[in-house]
Design a protein around this motif. Sequence first.
Motif, PDB file in Angstrom:
ATOM      1  N   ARG A 458     -56.489 -20.422 -18.531  1.00  0.00           N
ATOM      2  CA  ARG A 458     -55.064 -20.129 -18.319  1.00  0.00           C
ATOM      3  C   ARG A 458     -54.685 -18.833 -19.035  1.00  0.00           C
ATOM      4  O   ARG A 458     -54.044 -17.953 -18.461  1.00  0.00           O
ATOM      5  N   GLN A 459     -55.148 -18.712 -20.282  1.00  0.00           N
ATOM      6  CA  GLN A 459     -54.782 -17.504 -21.027  1.00  0.00           C
ATOM      7  C   GLN A 459     -55.356 -16.244 -20.357  1.00  0.00           C
ATOM      8  O   GLN A 459     -54.687 -15.210 -20.283  1.00  0.00           O
ATOM      9  N   GLU A 462     -53.411 -15.379 -17.116  1.00  0.00           N
ATOM     10  CA  GLU A 462     -52.076 -14.896 -17.477  1.00  0.00           C
ATOM     11  C   GLU A 462     -52.104 -13.436 -17.900  1.00  0.00           C
ATOM     12  O   GLU A 462     -51.125 -12.710 -17.769  1.00  0.00           O
ATOM     13  N   ASN A 477     -61.516 -26.560 -14.132  1.00  0.00           N
ATOM     14  CA  ASN A 477     -60.498 -25.630 -13.650  1.00  0.00           C
ATOM     15  C   ASN A 477     -59.967 -26.020 -12.270  1.00  0.00           C
ATOM     16  O   ASN A 477     -58.793 -25.807 -11.969  1.00  0.00           O
ATOM     17  N   PHE A 482     -56.169 -24.647 -10.613  1.00  0.00           N
ATOM     18  CA  PHE A 482     -56.266 -23.180 -10.673  1.00  0.00           C
ATOM     19  C   PHE A 482     -56.912 -22.573  -9.432  1.00  0.00           C
ATOM     20  O   PHE A 482     -57.084 -21.371  -9.356  1.00  0.00           O
ATOM     21  N   ALA A 487     -52.120 -20.815  -6.874  1.00  0.00           N
ATOM     22  CA  ALA A 487     -52.342 -20.700  -8.311  1.00  0.00           C
ATOM     23  C   ALA A 487     -52.178 -19.259  -8.777  1.00  0.00           C
ATOM     24  O   ALA A 487     -52.133 -18.994  -9.988  1.00  0.00           O
ATOM     25  N   GLU A 489     -49.632 -17.879  -8.883  1.00  0.00           N
ATOM     26  CA  GLU A 489     -48.408 -17.981  -9.697  1.00  0.00           C
ATOM     27  C   GLU A 489     -48.691 -18.015 -11.187  1.00  0.00           C
ATOM     28  O   GLU A 489     -47.892 -17.553 -12.003  1.00  0.00           O
ATOM     29  N   TYR A 490     -49.844 -18.611 -11.568  1.00  0.00           N
ATOM     30  CA  TYR A 490     -50.174 -18.709 -12.997  1.00  0.00           C
ATOM     31  C   TYR A 490     -50.667 -17.381 -13.556  1.00  0.00           C
ATOM     32  O   TYR A 490     -50.807 -17.220 -14.762  1.00  0.00           O
ATOM     33  N   ALA A 491     -51.004 -16.448 -12.662  1.00  0.00           N
ATOM     34  CA  ALA A 491     -51.626 -15.202 -13.105  1.00  0.00           C
ATOM     35  C   ALA A 491     -50.575 -14.182 -13.534  1.00  0.00           C
ATOM     36  O   ALA A 491     -49.407 -14.275 -13.160  1.00  0.00           O
ATOM     37  N   LYS A 496     -51.936 -11.383  -9.952  1.00  0.00           N
ATOM     38  CA  LYS A 496     -51.199 -12.134  -8.934  1.00  0.00           C
ATOM     39  C   LYS A 496     -51.061 -11.317  -7.653  1.00  0.00           C
ATOM     40  O   LYS A 496     -51.284 -11.829  -6.544  1.00  0.00           O
TER      41      LYS A 496
END
Length: 623
Positions: A458-459, A462, A477, A482, A487, A489-491, A496
């Motif tokens: 995740r880190q 991001e 994952n 992810f 997913a 969106e999480y980046a 993204k």
Amino acid sequence: MLKDAEKRTVTEDGRLMLEKAEKDRIETVWDRYAAQTPQCGYCEMGLSCRICNMGPCRIDPFGEGPRQGVCGADADIIVARNLGRMVAAGAAAHSDHGRDLVEVLAAVAEGKAPGYGIADPDKLKRVAAEYGIETEGKPPHAVAGALADAMMGDFGSRRKELSMVRRAPAKRRELWRKTGIMPRGIDRETSEMMHRTHMGVDNGWQSLLLHALRNALSDGWGGSMIATEVSDILFGTPKPSANTVNVGVLKADQVNIIVHGHNPVVSEMLLQACQSPDIIDLAKAKGAAGINLAGLCCTGNELLMRHGIPMAGNHLMTELVIATGAVDMMLVDYQCIMPSLGKTASCYHTLMISTSDKARFPGMTHREFHPENARDLARDLVKEAVENFGRRGRVYIPVEPVPSLGGFSVEAILGALGGTPDPLLDAVKDGRIRGAAGVVGCNNPKIKHDYGHITLTRQLIENDILVLDTGCAAIANAKAGFKVAEAAEYAGPGLKAVCSALGIPPVLHMGSCVDNVRILLLASALADSLGCDISDLPVAGSAPEWYSEKAVSIGAYFVASGVYTVLGPMPPITGSMNVVKLLTEGLNDVVGAGFAVEPDPEKAGILIRRHIESKRKQLGLDA
Ligand code: XCC
Ligand code: SF4
């Protein structure tokens, strides 16, 4: 309710299944780990030796007791020898798996493997050409025979350099030659490691560690690479496809068959049998809605990558999957199969089948697969699983499966980019993507289940770092969600945008553990495009929850290939500060990369980001 479940896993299915296991009085890997703690401090530091029968010996880390073994070996020698043998075992495991595939390729060539075939004749030709085999006008079976023969040559000592090291950047190969770590034969390097670590042979901790790198390279650019390439030739090169993951992939109304282990030679035949119309009819006649094949661990990854077969879980989930009571048959081949599984299954109706001539397990029925009998045996076994469906007790499948996307071979990634790595390189150059990181490897009860993988991944995304994953990390994952296009969106904003434009997730599933070589090959392609070495790239590797000797070999070949690698759990090396310093600092001067150890995935993420940013600066990317 089990008060420890939340301390043991971050996954919902894991937590609920732990509670179920507690209720059913099933002992798990976490219980056995607790019973083993505190673990032996000498062994944790790598300071115990039982290599010969003058021992066992141990070195007192506080300097109050003996500083040498009976033979005179000191802490540096003992730690380096122990680590060297871990690499040898890991390399042997991957490479022997590779050899099994080459034997199937040879059997296909001879027409002695009914049910198997050449699924990717183009790849067969490409790889054969790399081995200098004439392919023009030859039928695939003849090419397959010649390739199997040539690959067998890589295992022995008839080569000065392994065939597929030619895929590494020229600068890297020159460095391997110069430092004397160019791998020559796959079995040779493992055998030499066993020789060197015999009492009274190599007592230079530096030369032992250098040979450990050569041994690991014989895995990464040899045994594992052969395993991946031949699997693609026999069963197809993966393309992106949808799948589902977690315990919820089991179906209450269907016959559930699980394959666990590593070798697609067995699982591919099971898949064929599960898709046979006559056997599906049989299942329906027995009152089931169908036959549901799902995977665990890496053989599951092999099926997921090539056929979108659902994935029930990773290493620490293997006992808990049985505790659903919904598994009618589990078939295992080898590696990472806990010897406890037979006992777990004895509390339910689950039939446990071992399939490899080299892997036996208590409480399992042994039904051996060979290329000649695999197709028929798989059909027989699936029928037995169907019969077993009626013997089920109550089942507990507490979650819904999570959707995911798999199948990102290098060929598929380049395909998605329009045939060249340039769009990816452009995104790296202009900073939309800062770099890429491999998140790979196992689970280990020393780390909260899946916490390391998910937190680190995740880190990274991001912060606009593309994540490539394999093995049990890839399963973690996927379960975390992810691996769907949404997913993105999480980046971070740059990653993204790139993912959205290409319609890909920010975390790419590249396969099983032998498929870590796909990451090496992608890195080589990027380095070649930039005209640099792998060690110049803004890339890193990590194994946040590793446990296996295979992971030690993987980590060592990543580093020897020029990839900075962060391990979660500490390897048993702290008894020698010389060894620790060489692995974490000294190797930078030798192979342009080194190891770091950081059990906290938040901090590991910071280390990786710092490394990637410094590589960007050196390449002049953010000037
Ligand atoms: Fe085994 Fe490959 Fe580790 Fe998972 S990640 S625990 S080695 S199954 Ni390879
Ligand atoms: Fe002891 Fe040396 Fe034998 Fe190891 S090799 S057990 S240190 S005597």
